[in-house]
Design an enzyme around this catalytic site. Structure first.
Site, PDB file in Angstrom:
ATOM      1  N   TYR A  46       0.313  -1.204   0.171  1.00  0.00           N
ATOM      2  CA  TYR A  46       0.114  -0.076   0.302  1.00  0.00           C
ATOM      3  C   TYR A  46       1.125   1.261   0.162  1.00  0.00           C
ATOM      4  CZ  TYR A  46      -5.203   0.492   0.012  1.00  0.00           C
ATOM      5  OH  TYR A  46      -6.147  -0.225   0.010  1.00  0.00           O
ATOM      6  N   GLU A  48      -0.213   5.159  -0.214  1.00  0.00           N
ATOM      7  CA  GLU A  48      -1.360   6.184  -0.812  1.00  0.00           C
ATOM      8  C   GLU A  48      -0.608   6.725  -1.009  1.00  0.00           C
ATOM      9  OE1 GLU A  48      -4.801   6.261   1.827  1.00  0.00           O
ATOM     10  OE2 GLU A  48      -5.756   4.529   0.868  1.00  0.00           O
ATOM     11  N   ASP A 192      -6.108  13.515 -25.673  1.00  0.00           N
ATOM     12  CA  ASP A 192      -5.865  12.339 -25.284  1.00  0.00           C
ATOM     13  C   ASP A 192      -4.915  11.069 -26.478  1.00  0.00           C
ATOM     14  OD1 ASP A 192      -6.604   9.540 -24.815  1.00  0.00           O
ATOM     15  OD2 ASP A 192      -8.840   9.933 -24.306  1.00  0.00           O
ATOM     16  N   THR A 218      -3.140   6.051 -22.612  1.00  0.00           N
ATOM     17  CA  THR A 218      -3.623   4.605 -21.792  1.00  0.00           C
ATOM     18  C   THR A 218      -1.592   4.216 -22.198  1.00  0.00           C
ATOM     19  OG1 THR A 218      -3.849   4.012 -23.596  1.00  0.00           O
ATOM     20  CG2 THR A 218      -6.163   4.030 -22.306  1.00  0.00           C
ATOM     21  N   LYS A 221      -1.809   0.565 -25.118  1.00  0.00           N
ATOM     22  CA  LYS A 221      -2.114  -0.035 -26.662  1.00  0.00           C
ATOM     23  C   LYS A 221      -0.032   0.054 -26.916  1.00  0.00           C
ATOM     24  CE  LYS A 221      -6.745   1.870 -25.669  1.00  0.00           C
ATOM     25  NZ  LYS A 221      -6.682   3.138 -25.174  1.00  0.00           N
ATOM     26  N   ARG A 227      -1.688  -2.455 -18.169  1.00  0.00           N
ATOM     27  CA  ARG A 227      -3.414  -2.104 -18.360  1.00  0.00           C
ATOM     28  C   ARG A 227      -3.023  -0.125 -16.962  1.00  0.00           C
ATOM     29  NH1 ARG A 227      -5.519  -4.786 -22.113  1.00  0.00           N
ATOM     30  NH2 ARG A 227      -7.201  -2.705 -21.794  1.00  0.00           N
TER      31      ARG A 227
HETATM   32  C1  LIG Z   1      -8.698   8.026 -27.055  1.00  0.00           C
HETATM   33  C2  LIG Z   1      -9.263   6.798 -25.550  1.00  0.00           C
HETATM   34  N1  LIG Z   1      -9.013   6.961 -24.496  1.00  0.00           N
HETATM   35  C3  LIG Z   1      -9.367   6.537 -22.791  1.00  0.00           C
HETATM   36  C4  LIG Z   1      -9.221   5.383 -23.240  1.00  0.00           C
HETATM   37  C5  LIG Z   1      -9.784   4.247 -22.531  1.00  0.00           C
HETATM   38  O1  LIG Z   1      -9.102   3.108 -21.496  1.00  0.00           O
HETATM   39  P1  LIG Z   1      -9.190   2.636 -20.294  1.00  0.00           P
HETATM   40  O2  LIG Z   1      -9.646   1.515 -21.070  1.00  0.00           O
HETATM   41  O3  LIG Z   1      -7.631   2.396 -19.994  1.00  0.00           O
HETATM   42  O4  LIG Z   1     -10.187   3.177 -19.647  1.00  0.00           O
HETATM   43  C6  LIG Z   1      -9.360   4.249 -24.628  1.00  0.00           C
HETATM   44  C7  LIG Z   1     -10.106   2.811 -24.499  1.00  0.00           C
HETATM   45  O5  LIG Z   1     -10.296   2.425 -25.273  1.00  0.00           O
HETATM   46  C8  LIG Z   1      -9.196   5.324 -25.903  1.00  0.00           C
HETATM   47  O6  LIG Z   1      -9.029   4.978 -27.327  1.00  0.00           O
END
Ligand SMILES: Cc1ncc(COP(=O)(O)O)c(C=O)c1O
Length: 408
Positions: A46, A48, A192, A218, A221, A227
């Site tokens: 843990y 935090e 994002d 993320t 990918k 993950r």
């Molecule tokens: C552009 C984009 N943002 C955020 C996410 C979310 O990721 P997670 O599945 O880890 O919550 C994804 C996942 O498919 C994504 O394609």
């Protein structure tokens, strides 16, 4: 006291992964080392808080691991501040949005059917429920982003935050243009890059960092890590807000085993071989897209500059995305159905399929193997009612994949 059931399920899943051609654009195969870190005893801890500022004792080693993850991430993307604790891309986005605007403020992101993500303002997601969300679309004729239209909508609705970066868009983004649009309405800009992060890290896609207030991603990918999520910024005030919004704002104890695995992945991503890998991912996607175009399939935007492309399978072969996904799955080829912009099918059926090359490129596929698989896909669709023929192709796919083992 061994849970045989779960371990036999894992064995079955390994066999599935080994035999199948994995073409889901958001998946990848991690290295032995990433897996080792994630499966390590760090899961017992843990911690935090943040390195040197924890609410628990005994954190000296996880502090080191988290610091390494942060330093490597900053180097990878050339950014000043980052947070490596988000449990997922979705919690990263939640914390990022909360760090920029207030509950009820107006946000503008791309619609899910156009290629955006649920967390960019979809009505059933927190982002559409907690904020007054509007969505922009792509152009009907070309399926490309039309920045003038985004600007027009922004001027009309005056968002506090504009979100760019998508799940199913195969062309480069002009972050400088997005910045101009955001500035024209005094909005924050968030990118994002969950999908294209690997391309950004290696210079195969322009970086959003010089233009955006916050960048999220993320790690599982194209970055080929465990993950999870990450948040980056060059603004020290925003960085402080991000840290508070992750902990204690949204999350509790960070997953230090996953953070260590993220550090391992970032180490791998900093090597020259990773740049070669990303280059091959793009070449493979382009080769495959060209094959389908030559066979008369309708590919959105007419091709790809990144790791994925979208086929309008309804227009191309008069079947839904769901039907195509199931058919291919029955022949050991894994893709996902995907809505296309202006889709007249419900999302559950969808008119498109999304194809990505990161996973099988990790296993060693080059253009030749991707074209072999593309040819099988075409044959499967052409002979969709001939089970004997399909079984023969299924066998060929598994045979091919025996030569390309999992790295883990
Ligand atoms: C552009 C984009 N943002 C955020 C996410 C979310 O990721 P997670 O599945 O880890 O919550 C994804 C996942 O498919 C994504 O394609």
């Amino acid at each position: 006291m061994i849970d045989q059931k779960i371990f036999s399920i894992i064995d079955e899943e390994r066999k599935r992964q080994e035999e199948n051609a994995e073409l889901i654009a958001s998946e990848n195969f991690v290295s032995q080392e990433v897996l080792r870190a994630q499966g390590s005893i760090l899961t017992n801890k843990y911690a935090e808080g943040y390195p040197k500022k924890r609410y628990y004792g005994g954190c000296e080693f996880v502090d080191e691991a988290e610091d390494l993850a942060r330093e490597r991430l900053k180097k990878l993307f050339n950014c000043e501040y980052c947070n490596v604790q988000p449990y997922s891309g979705s919690t990263a986005n939640m914390a990022a949005i909360r760090s920029l605007i207030e509950h009820g403020d107006t946000i503008l992101g791309m619609g899910v059917d156009a290629g955006g993500h649920l967390t960019h303002g979809y009505k059933l997601s927190f982002s559409g429920r907690d904020y007054n969300s509007y969505s922009y679309n792509v152009e009907k004729e070309t399926y490309l982003l039309n920045y003038d239209e985004v600007e027009e909508l922004a001027l009309k609705i005056k968002p506090k935050l504009i979100i760019c970066g998508y799940s199913a868009y195969s062309r480069p983004l002009d972050f400088a243009r997005f910045r101009k649009i955001a500035d024209s309405v005094s909005a924050y800009l968030m990118a994002d890059i969950a999908h294209i992060a690997g391309l950004v890290a290696t210079g195969y896609h322009p970086s959003p960092l010089p233009y955006c207030d916050i960048v999220t991603s993320t790690t599982h990918k194209t970055l080929r890590g465990p993950r999870g999520g990450i948040i980056m910024t060059n603004n020290p005030e925003i960085a402080k807000k991000v840290d508070k919004n992750i902990f204690p704002g949204i999350q509790g104890g960070p997953l230090e085993h996953v953070i260590a695995a993220k550090a391992v992945a970032f180490y791998e991503d900093l090597q020259d071989s990773y740049k070669d890998y990303i280059h091959q991912v793009i070449l493979n996607a382009q080769a495959m897209a060209k094959f389908f175009i030559d066979k008369g399939y309708s590919i959105l935007t007419g091709g790809t500059d990144n790791h994925l492309f979208m086929i309008d399978i309804k227009k191309s072969r008069n079947m839904t995305g769901l039907e195509c996904q199931k058919l291919l799955e029955s022949c050991n080829i894994t893709v996902n159905k995907n809505s296309i912009p202006f889709d007249d099918e419900k999302p559950f059926y969808a008119s498109g399929i999304r194809i990505g090359t990161p996973a099988m490129t990790t296993r060693g596929y080059k253009e030749e193997q991707f074209i072999e698989i593309a040819n099988y896909i075409d044959e499967i669709i052409t002979h969709k009612d001939d089970r004997k023929y399909l079984d023969a192709i299924k066998e060929k796919v598994s045979e091919l994949n025996k030569n390309y083992p999992l790295p883990n």
